[in-house]
Design a protein around this motif. Structure first.
Motif, PDB file in Angstrom:
ATOM      1  N   CYS A  54       0.857  -1.185   0.000  1.00 26.91           N
ATOM      2  CA  CYS A  54       0.000   0.000   0.000  1.00 26.91           C
ATOM      3  C   CYS A  54       0.893   1.235   0.000  1.00 26.91           C
ATOM      4  CB  CYS A  54      -0.937   0.013   1.206  1.00 26.91           C
ATOM      5  SG  CYS A  54      -0.094   0.136   2.799  1.00 26.91           S
ATOM      6  N   ASN A  59      -3.423   9.462   0.310  1.00 30.76           N
ATOM      7  CA  ASN A  59      -3.978   9.516  -1.041  1.00 30.76           C
ATOM      8  C   ASN A  59      -4.047  10.931  -1.613  1.00 30.76           C
ATOM      9  OD1 ASN A  59      -4.388   6.718  -0.958  1.00 30.76           O
ATOM     10  ND2 ASN A  59      -6.442   6.931  -0.102  1.00 30.76           N
ATOM     11  N   TYR A  69      -6.363  12.458  -7.048  1.00 30.60           N
ATOM     12  CA  TYR A  69      -7.170  11.468  -6.322  1.00 30.60           C
ATOM     13  C   TYR A  69      -8.535  12.070  -6.024  1.00 30.60           C
ATOM     14  CZ  TYR A  69      -8.845   8.461  -2.547  1.00 30.60           C
ATOM     15  OH  TYR A  69      -9.601   7.628  -1.757  1.00 30.60           O
ATOM     16  N   GLY A  71     -11.127   9.939  -4.620  1.00 26.13           N
ATOM     17  CA  GLY A  71     -11.852   8.956  -3.820  1.00 26.13           C
ATOM     18  C   GLY A  71     -12.388   9.530  -2.524  1.00 26.13           C
ATOM     19  N   MET A  78      -3.990   4.044  -0.430  1.00 23.47           N
ATOM     20  CA  MET A  78      -4.453   3.074  -1.417  1.00 23.47           C
ATOM     21  C   MET A  78      -3.663   1.773  -1.330  1.00 23.47           C
ATOM     22  SD  MET A  78      -5.413   5.114  -4.936  1.00 23.47           S
ATOM     23  CE  MET A  78      -4.011   6.241  -5.009  1.00 23.47           C
ATOM     24  N   GLU A  82      -5.963  -0.733  -5.790  1.00 19.98           N
ATOM     25  CA  GLU A  82      -6.447   0.637  -5.953  1.00 19.98           C
ATOM     26  C   GLU A  82      -5.414   1.515  -6.662  1.00 19.98           C
ATOM     27  OE1 GLU A  82      -9.384   1.184  -2.095  1.00 19.98           O
ATOM     28  OE2 GLU A  82      -7.207   1.303  -1.796  1.00 19.98           O
ATOM     29  N   GLU A  85      -5.546   0.680 -10.319  1.00 24.80           N
ATOM     30  CA  GLU A  85      -6.714   1.297 -10.945  1.00 24.80           C
ATOM     31  C   GLU A  85      -6.504   2.805 -11.124  1.00 24.80           C
ATOM     32  OE1 GLU A  85      -9.900   0.141  -8.405  1.00 24.80           O
ATOM     33  OE2 GLU A  85      -9.847  -1.965  -9.038  1.00 24.80           O
ATOM     34  N   TYR A  86      -5.831   3.425 -10.149  1.00 27.24           N
ATOM     35  CA  TYR A  86      -5.568   4.864 -10.240  1.00 27.24           C
ATOM     36  C   TYR A  86      -4.669   5.183 -11.439  1.00 27.24           C
ATOM     37  CZ  TYR A  86      -3.525   9.424  -9.142  1.00 27.24           C
ATOM     38  OH  TYR A  86      -3.073  10.722  -9.218  1.00 27.24           O
TER      39      TYR A  86
END
Length: 415
Positions: A54, A59, A69, A71, A78, A82, A85-86
């Motif tokens: 992580c 973030n 970011y 989210g 993250m 994640e 995906e970012y």
């Protein structure tokens, strides 16, 4: 230009977050260019991280150009999927002229100016070249590792995935930087017996006086500090990152606490001979130095709070929960039940394919804010290229915008 050569104004080498940030700005400025990536875009987040990896920075620091970011947990961290995906979302947010599976094997200067780049067997000519391939190409494993008995499984941190990957038995982790310290925790939580060779890496607390330490340092403008204004100047680039974790909401990684709970701590690994590990007598010094760095960071935060008149809770000073006994006994790997070694001692950059005079006597590239002394030749995405965030999600956009301004000859605002 011969019939087999192609020409383009700008070539970017590397399709990670740095190279694609550069591409984002050049696309916005309508500058024709191409991005060569030896594997796939931003592949290292998927290919070279363990399963429970992580972020160690919150973030909100993820600020790729045009893709901050968004989210629901800006102060969280993250996890691996994640992050993947970012970065994929960033790649999909525009149309970079990206050529994947196209390694660059040679870069040379042209007599009349510009550069000759061989990529995927094709020769390209360009006036500008941006090297954004990173500094982590060659995993460091010491030569004596080849003499260790084959029954002991060895893996570098970039190829470690989880505890189940390793044979049953105890594990020797070599190196206590960010990867080493986090992998120790990963194994410890899986109830594996772990021994750690502690190096000189510093540590930092996750939270202090009511906030994430990163938030305090951001308020103090630490992340805007340029390498020229850093007390160590260029030496800042050689410093190991502080170990801490964002796992499960974030917390300290206190090696002394691990030792108190059964992890074997040893000094810097000197060598392994006949399956016996020998250490430097520096365990106490390394632990004390890491704690001092953490304490100094807290003192700087205390001073800032006092200077700005900020109301913040007060915390008691850290008290070590464990002390070494002063011995420096070699470790018999078989007697200790060690069946695996994880090498967490870093990487070396590989610039052997660049035949351009932009390196010093130590074979390190020389630049100012990514700009070398050779017209049209640049570096991007390296630690402390300009600021602390240069090699991270938080600062690479600013550096890419600056290089875009050098290429276009006009001011390019940061997205």
């Amino acid at each position: 230009m011969t019939q087999t050569e192609k020409s383009i104004p700008v070539i970017i080498v590397g399709g990670g977050q740095a190279g694609l940030s550069m591409s984002w700005y050049l696309c916005r400025e309508k500058v024709e260019h191409i991005v060569f990536e030896a594997k796939t875009a931003c592949h290292s987040w998927d290919d070279e991280r363990w399963d429970n990896f992580c972020l160690v920075t919150p973030n909100w620091q993820c600020e790729l150009p045009g893709h901050p970011y968004t989210g629901k947990d800006p102060h969280g961290f993250m996890v691996k999927q994640e992050i993947i995906e970012y970065v994929k979302g960033f790649v999909n947010s525009f149309a970079p002229p990206l050529h994947e599976h196209t390694p660059v094997t040679s870069i040379t200067r042209q007599d009349g100016g510009g550069y000759r780049v061989v990529a995927g067997g094709t020769v390209w000519l360009a006036q500008h070249v941006v090297i954004a391939s990173g500094a982590y190409q060659d995993a460091v494993i010491p030569g004596y590792a080849s003499a260790i008995e084959s029954s002991i499984y060895q893996v570098h941190s970039q190829d470690y995935r989880n505890a189940d990957q390793l044979p049953e038995g105890a594990v020797l982790v070599v190196g206590s930087g960010q990867s080493g310290a986090q992998i120790v925790e990963d194994l410890f939580l899986e109830k594996r017996k772990v021994h750690l060779c502690v190096g000189s890496a510093p540590r930092v607390s996750r939270f202090y006086r009511g906030k994430d330490v990163v938030d305090w340092l951001a308020d103090m403008k630490f992340y805007d500090l340029t390498v020229e204004n850093h007390p160590l100047r260029d030496g800042a680039r050689d410093k190991t990152n502080h170990y801490v974790t964002g796992r499960n909401g974030g917390h300290d990684l206190d090696l002394r606490l691990f030792a108190k709970n059964g992890v074997g701590l040893h000094g810097t690994l000197e060598t392994i001979r006949d399956e016996v590990a020998h250490f430097l007598p520096d365990l106490t010094e390394n632990l004390d130095d890491a704690d001092k760095t953490n304490a100094d960071i807290k003192k700087s935060i205390d001073a800032y709070i006092a200077r700005e008149g900020i109301s913040a809770p007060v915390e008691d000073p850290y008290v070590p929960v464990w002390q070494p006994d002063g011995s420096n006994t070699p470790l018999d790997l078989k007697a200790a039940g060690i069946t695996s070694i994880i090498w967490c001692i870093g990487f070396r950059p590989d610039y052997r394919w660049i035949d351009v005079p932009v390196f010093n006597g130590a074979n390190k590239p020389v630049w100012h804010r990514g700009v070398t002394d050779l017209p049209g030749f640049y570096f991007l995405g390296l630690p402390w290229l300009h600021t602390w965030g240069s090699g991270r999600f938080s600062g690479v956009s600013r550096d890419a915008a600056w290089l875009a301004s050098q290429i276009t000859g006009k001011d390019v605002p940061v997205a």
